[in-house]
Structures are given as C-alpha cells and as structure tokens.
Design a protein around this motif. Structure first.
Motif, short mmCIF file in Angstrom:
data_model
loop_
_atom_site.label_atom_id
_atom_site.label_comp_id
_atom_site.label_asym_id
_atom_site.label_seq_id
_atom_site.Cartn_x
_atom_site.Cartn_y
_atom_site.Cartn_z
N TRP A 1 0.84 -1.21 0.00
CA TRP A 1 0.00 0.00 0.00
C TRP A 1 0.87 1.25 0.00
N ILE A 2 1.90 1.25 0.83
CA ILE A 2 2.79 2.41 0.90
C ILE A 2 3.45 2.66 -0.46
N ILE A 3 3.87 1.60 -1.12
CA ILE A 3 4.61 1.74 -2.39
C ILE A 3 3.69 2.03 -3.56
N ASN A 4 2.55 1.34 -3.62
CA ASN A 4 1.75 1.38 -4.84
C ASN A 4 0.44 2.16 -4.75
N ASP A 5 -0.18 2.19 -3.54
CA ASP A 5 -1.55 2.69 -3.47
C ASP A 5 -1.72 3.93 -2.60
N ASP A 6 -0.72 4.28 -1.81
CA ASP A 6 -0.85 5.44 -0.94
C ASP A 6 -0.86 6.70 -1.79
N PRO A 7 -1.94 7.49 -1.74
CA PRO A 7 -2.00 8.71 -2.56
C PRO A 7 -0.90 9.71 -2.25
N LEU A 8 -0.29 9.63 -1.06
CA LEU A 8 0.75 10.60 -0.72
C LEU A 8 2.06 10.34 -1.44
N GLU A 9 2.31 9.11 -1.86
CA GLU A 9 3.53 8.75 -2.59
C GLU A 9 4.78 9.28 -1.89
N LEU A 10 4.93 8.94 -0.60
CA LEU A 10 6.08 9.42 0.17
C LEU A 10 7.38 8.88 -0.42
N GLN A 11 8.42 9.72 -0.35
CA GLN A 11 9.74 9.32 -0.82
C GLN A 11 10.47 8.55 0.29
N PRO A 12 11.45 7.76 -0.03
CA PRO A 12 12.11 6.88 0.95
C PRO A 12 12.67 7.60 2.17
N GLY A 13 13.19 8.80 2.02
CA GLY A 13 13.79 9.48 3.16
C GLY A 13 12.83 10.29 3.99
N HIS A 14 11.52 10.25 3.66
CA HIS A 14 10.56 11.11 4.37
C HIS A 14 10.41 10.67 5.83
N GLY A 15 10.40 11.65 6.72
CA GLY A 15 10.35 11.36 8.16
C GLY A 15 9.10 10.64 8.61
N MET A 16 8.00 10.73 7.84
CA MET A 16 6.74 10.09 8.24
C MET A 16 6.57 8.70 7.63
N LEU A 17 7.50 8.28 6.83
CA LEU A 17 7.31 7.05 6.07
C LEU A 17 7.06 5.85 6.96
N PHE A 18 7.91 5.66 7.99
CA PHE A 18 7.77 4.44 8.78
C PHE A 18 6.51 4.45 9.64
N GLN A 19 6.17 5.59 10.26
CA GLN A 19 4.97 5.58 11.09
C GLN A 19 3.72 5.40 10.23
N ARG A 20 3.77 5.87 8.99
CA ARG A 20 2.62 5.65 8.10
C ARG A 20 2.53 4.17 7.72
N TYR A 21 3.69 3.56 7.47
CA TYR A 21 3.68 2.12 7.23
C TYR A 21 3.13 1.38 8.45
N LEU A 22 3.52 1.79 9.66
CA LEU A 22 3.14 1.05 10.85
C LEU A 22 1.64 1.09 11.09
N VAL A 23 1.00 2.25 10.93
CA VAL A 23 -0.45 2.30 11.14
C VAL A 23 -1.17 1.56 10.01
N ALA A 24 -0.56 1.54 8.83
CA ALA A 24 -1.14 0.71 7.76
C ALA A 24 -1.03 -0.77 8.14
N SER A 25 0.08 -1.14 8.77
CA SER A 25 0.23 -2.51 9.25
C SER A 25 -0.81 -2.84 10.32
N MET A 26 -1.12 -1.88 11.20
CA MET A 26 -2.18 -2.08 12.19
C MET A 26 -3.51 -2.34 11.49
#
Length: 575
Positions: A124-149
């Motif tokens: 979802w983070i890579i393909n479907d997230d409308p925000l299309e965060l870049q790898p170095g973005h500070g919010m990337l991991f916490q966004r992945y984590l709540v998606a994992s939840m």
C-alpha cells in the motif's frame, strides 16, 4: 496517483526542510556536471556511473540514518529518488528499521508472504498510498506502521475507520493523535478490532498513550511495547490476549508508565517482578486473567502505586505482605477470588496507611484478622468474606473512623457478636454464615447510619432486639436461619422504609401483628415462613407495586397456619 483534491494538504504534510531547495540544486548541479563529462567519455558509461552514485550515496538508509532517531520516525528529508528506485529503497528502509527492533520480534522474511499484513502494508505504501512518500521522508515508517495495524487488526470491519488508508495525513485518521506530525496517541477502544497487535508498534518512539480496550484482539502483547520510551498509558483490557505479561514492561525505557490495564484477557504465567521498577505507576490492573504464582516482592518499590487490582486469577501462596509493605500511597487493594493462603499479618495495617478499599474475599485465608486493620483511618471498604478465618472477633471491628462497608460472611467466626462501643459510620454489616451465638447486642442502636444488616445463618438466640427499631436508615434486615424466638415484633411495622425483611427459619411464635401492613410502602422481599407464627397477613400487600417475594406458612397442612392470599409461596419450598 494522488487525489487532486488533497494536493493542498499533501503539500503541507510533505513540507520540506528549509535546506531542501539547496539540496536539490546541488543534486541537479551534480547531474549536469555528470552529463558534461558523459559527452567526453560516452553516454553509456556515464549513465551507469550516475545510477550507481544515486543508489549508493543517496538512498541506502539504515535505521539510524536519514530517519532522525533510533526509531526510524524522526525528521528526514524528502529528496527526489528516481521512480524506478523508489519501491526498492522504501522496502529496504522499512526492513532495516524493523530489523533494529528491540527484542527482534519481527522476521523480515514475513514480507515474502503476499498474504501477511506487513506485505500488504508495504504494497500500500509503495503502490496505493496517494501521498507517494519518498524513501527518506520522516513520516514514512509511522505511516507504514499504522497501515500494518489496519491489516493486522481487520481494518475493513472496524466500527469507525474514518480517513484510514486515504491520502489524508495519518494524524487525521480516526483514533490517531499527533504532535508535530509524530503519533503520540492511538485510541481505538470499542472499535471491533480483531487480530494481533503488530510487533513493530514498539518503534513508535513518540507514543504516549495506547488505548485498544474492548475489542477482539488476540495473540501476545508485543515485547517491543516495553521499549517505547516515554509511554505513559497502556490499556489493552477486555480483549482475548494470551501468553505472559512481557518482562520488558518494566525496563528503563518504560519508566514513564502511569497506568497499565490488562484486565479481562486470557493472560497466564506470573506477574513479572520487573514491574516493580515502574516508579511512576499509579494503576496496575490485571484482574480476570489466568495469572498464577505469588505477587513478587519487588512490587514493594512501587511508591506511587494507588491501585493494585489482581482479582479473579489463580494467584497463590501466603498473603503477599513483602510485596505490599512500603506501598505508602496504595489506596485500593483487590486480591479477591484467588487462592491466597495464611493469615493477614499485623504489620500490613501499619504498612498501608493510605488504604481505602481492601478486598481479599474468596481466598483461603485463615486465622484472625488483626484488630489494627479495622482502625485504619482511611479505610472505607473491607471485604474478607468467603475465607477460612476462625476466631472470636475483636470489639474493634466497628471502630474504623470512616469504615462503611464490612463484609465477613462465610467464614468460621464464633462466640458472641462484638458489642458496639461508640457511634459507628457503618452502612453495611454482613456477618452471615458464621458460628456466632448468643443474642444481638442492644448496643447495635449505635449503628445509626446502618442500611443493611445481615446476621443470617448463625446460631443467634433470644428476641429480635428493639434496638433495631431505632435505626432510621435501615432498609435491609436479614436474620434468617438462626434460633431467634419470641413474638413477631409489632414495631417492625413502623419501619416503613424497610425493603427486605427476612425472618424465615427461626422459632418465632404468636400472631402476626396487623401493624406489619406498614411495610407495604417500600417492601421488596418479606419472608416469614418456617416459624411458629399464626394469624393473617393483611391484603394490602396484594397491591404493593415493588413486592416480589412474600412467604409464610400458608400451606394447607401447616400447623399453626398463616392466612395469606398475597403470598408468592408457602412453606419451605420458597427461598
């Protein structure tokens, strides 16, 4: 692609650091210089060099690089990455961060399973997230984590899933609260969650509160949860959690914990002694689990603890005085419905000066409760019923200056009922099902605030004392199954505030006085059967709205017999 109507929010959420423009200028300058060099040495070679440089020098992000802190969710840059490299770099960043998780709770091979929640969140983070965060973005991991939840806990079936898995910032998703774009609270109580809490939750380094109670969450409590530095409140109560309470909850990083609610689950094992290191903890609530063993003595170091609630478990061993002495702030101690044995020591009263509510009922305690316990200056509630205690109670049992509720029923106390030496604040007094003998003390008239009195199932003799008639707040009188004798007191009919009057299974005799009609005002339950009474129960009781039970010896073959057209049942086939 991003939803166009969210462009403004996205721009604010993806706001770059002040120096990001300079960084991009330098990047493009390097690319331009590489292009000029490429003209001289060949387009094919320069392309290889360029791609290799970008990949190796810009995008190899470890958990401690490009993320701002050890949890991988600090301030990071949002530098441009060639689109072809974005999926690879994001996946590497997230895997590296998880690999750094304390306790090693997640094996990165889980991403190889296309059906795993982690793989779905990654996709979802890579393909479907409308925000299309870049790898170095500070919010990337916490966004992945709540998606994992979301995928771990059955997000599609949640009662409230407002904004989840949309292009909105995760800080605006239902139940998520942030400060400076960092998640500080997750509150998904009573939201139909089902599944397992992801172990990665321990990497939310700014989390202060986690509320997931009243759901259907199973599995173990994540070990990593104890390594969230600064977390103050954890509530996982009323779920289907199994396994043990992690010993990690109690390490140096969880010293800020103030409340811990794990009640109403299926947790097993022992209470970890490491919890004794939680010097700021005020509420430790673990009731209604399957915890075993003794309460560890290390808990005595919890100087701030206000409430210890461990009822309805399988705790055993002697009364845990070594664990409790020193808890000078303890306000409520609930150890009821366990298998605790032995006597309550005298020094427990001295060691718990602030105790207000003390419940050790339904255990296997023996001996005699120390008289000092009844005199605690703040004690209001004392439950020691359903134990194996056996002694002649001291007269001090009524002496507590604020003691309102005293429950000692279902033990083996014997001897005379202790007299009342001075006015008592007691509201509830239950001494039922013991071995008390003798008469009811006339000094009971000093129990002026008493509302409920239960002396049933003892060996009490004599008359029903007129002293009870002076207790103007008494609503419940239960004297059944004793050896009381004499006439039915006519003054009982003047106690119009009585709701429950249980006198069955005694040796009362004579005629039931007509004055008992006064009881019909508030009566809920009146039981007079299995005595030697005669006469007629007034018909006014037939129209009493609240009356649910009215019994007497009104059966045809009763001798003597009571006439009662309003009785709900007759004789011994009643209560």
């Amino acid at each position: 692609m991003p939803d166009m109507h969210r462009v403004e929010d996205k721009d604010r959420y993806l706001q770059e650091p002040p120096d990001s423009g300079l960084k991009k200028t330098l990047v493009w300058a390097c690319i331009g210089l590489s292009f000029l060099i490429a003209v001289g040495i060949g387009i094919g070679v320069s392309t290889v060099v360029l791609n290799t440089t970008i990949l190796s020098n810009k995008n190899e992000v470890t958990p401690n690089e490009g993320s701002g802190n050890e949890n991988g969710n600090g301030e990071g840059s949002d530098e441009w990455i060639p689109p072809v490299l974005r999926p690879i770099t994001i996946e590497k960043n997230i895997k590296d961060t998880i690999a750094n998780l304390a306790g090693g709770g997640v094996n990165v091979t889980v991403f190889d399973d296309p059906n795993s929640a982690q793989r779905k969140a990654m996709n979802w983070i890579i393909n479907d997230d409308p925000l299309e965060l870049q790898p170095g973005h500070g919010m990337l991991f916490q966004r992945y984590l709540v998606a994992s939840m979301w995928y771990n806990l059955g997000g599609e079936s949640w009662s409230n899933k407002t904004s989840w898995m949309t292009g909105a910032s995760e800080c605006s998703w239902h139940g998520i609260s942030c400060q400076r774009w960092r998640i500080v609270s997750i509150d998904l109580r009573n939201n139909n969650l089902a599944g397992k809490i992801p172990e990665e939750i321990g990497l939310l380094g700014n989390l202060k509160s986690l509320f997931l109670s009243n759901n259907g969450i199973g599995g173990n409590i994540p070990f990593s949860l104890g390594y969230v530095s600064g977390i103050a409140h954890i509530d996982l109560s009323s779920n289907d959690l199994v396994g043990v309470i992690p010993s990690s909850i109690g390490n140096e990083k969880s010293q800020s914990l103030v409340t811990l609610y794990l009640n109403n689950n299926k947790l097993s094992g022992e209470i970890p002694p490491q919890l004794g290191q939680l010097s700021k903890l005020k509420d430790l609530v673990v009731f209604s689990n399957q915890l075993e063993g003794v309460i560890p003595s290390q808990l005595s170091a919890m100087q701030s603890l206000l409430r210890l609630w461990a009822s309805n478990n399988k705790l055993n061993g002697a009364f845990p005085s070594s664990a409790l002495l020193g808890m000078n702030s303890l306000d409520a101690l609930y150890l009821d419905n366990n298998f605790i044995t032995g006597e309550i020591p005298v020094d427990i009263a001295k060691g718990l000066p602030a105790l207000r509510d003390f419940r050790v009922n339904n255990n296997k305690l023996s001996g005699c409760p120390p008289k000092e316990l009844f005199a605690l200056t703040r004690l209001k509630i004392l439950y020691m019923d359903n134990n194996l205690m056996e002694c002649e109670l001291p007269v001090e049992i009524y002496n507590g200056p604020v003691l309102k509720d005293l429950e000692l029923f279902n033990n083996a106390f014997y001897g005379s009922l202790p007299p009342v030496s001075s006015n008592s604040p007691l509201v509830v007094l239950n001494l039922a099902n013991n071995k008390f003998s003798g008469t009811v003390p006339p000094s009971y008239n000093k129990l002026a605030r008493l509302q409920k009195l239960d002396l049933s199932q003892n060996e009490i003799t004599g008359l029903i004392p007129v002293a009870l008639g002076y207790l103007g707040q008494l609503t419940h009188i239960d004297l059944h199954s004793n050896a009381l004798r004499g006439p039915f007191p006519s003054w009982l009919g003047d106690m119009t505030f009585i709701q429950n009057l249980e006198l069955h299974n005694n040796q009362l005799s004579g005629t039931i006085p007509s004055r008992i009609a006064g009881l019909q005002t508030n009566a809920h339950e009146l039981t007079f059967h299995s005595n030697q009474l005669s006469g007629t129960i007034p018909n006014v009781f037939c129209n009493t709205a609240n009356l649910k039970v009215l019994t007497a010896d009104c059966q045809v073959d009763a001798n003597p017999r009571v006439e009662c057209s309003c009785c709900t049942s007759c004789g011994q086939d009643t209560v």
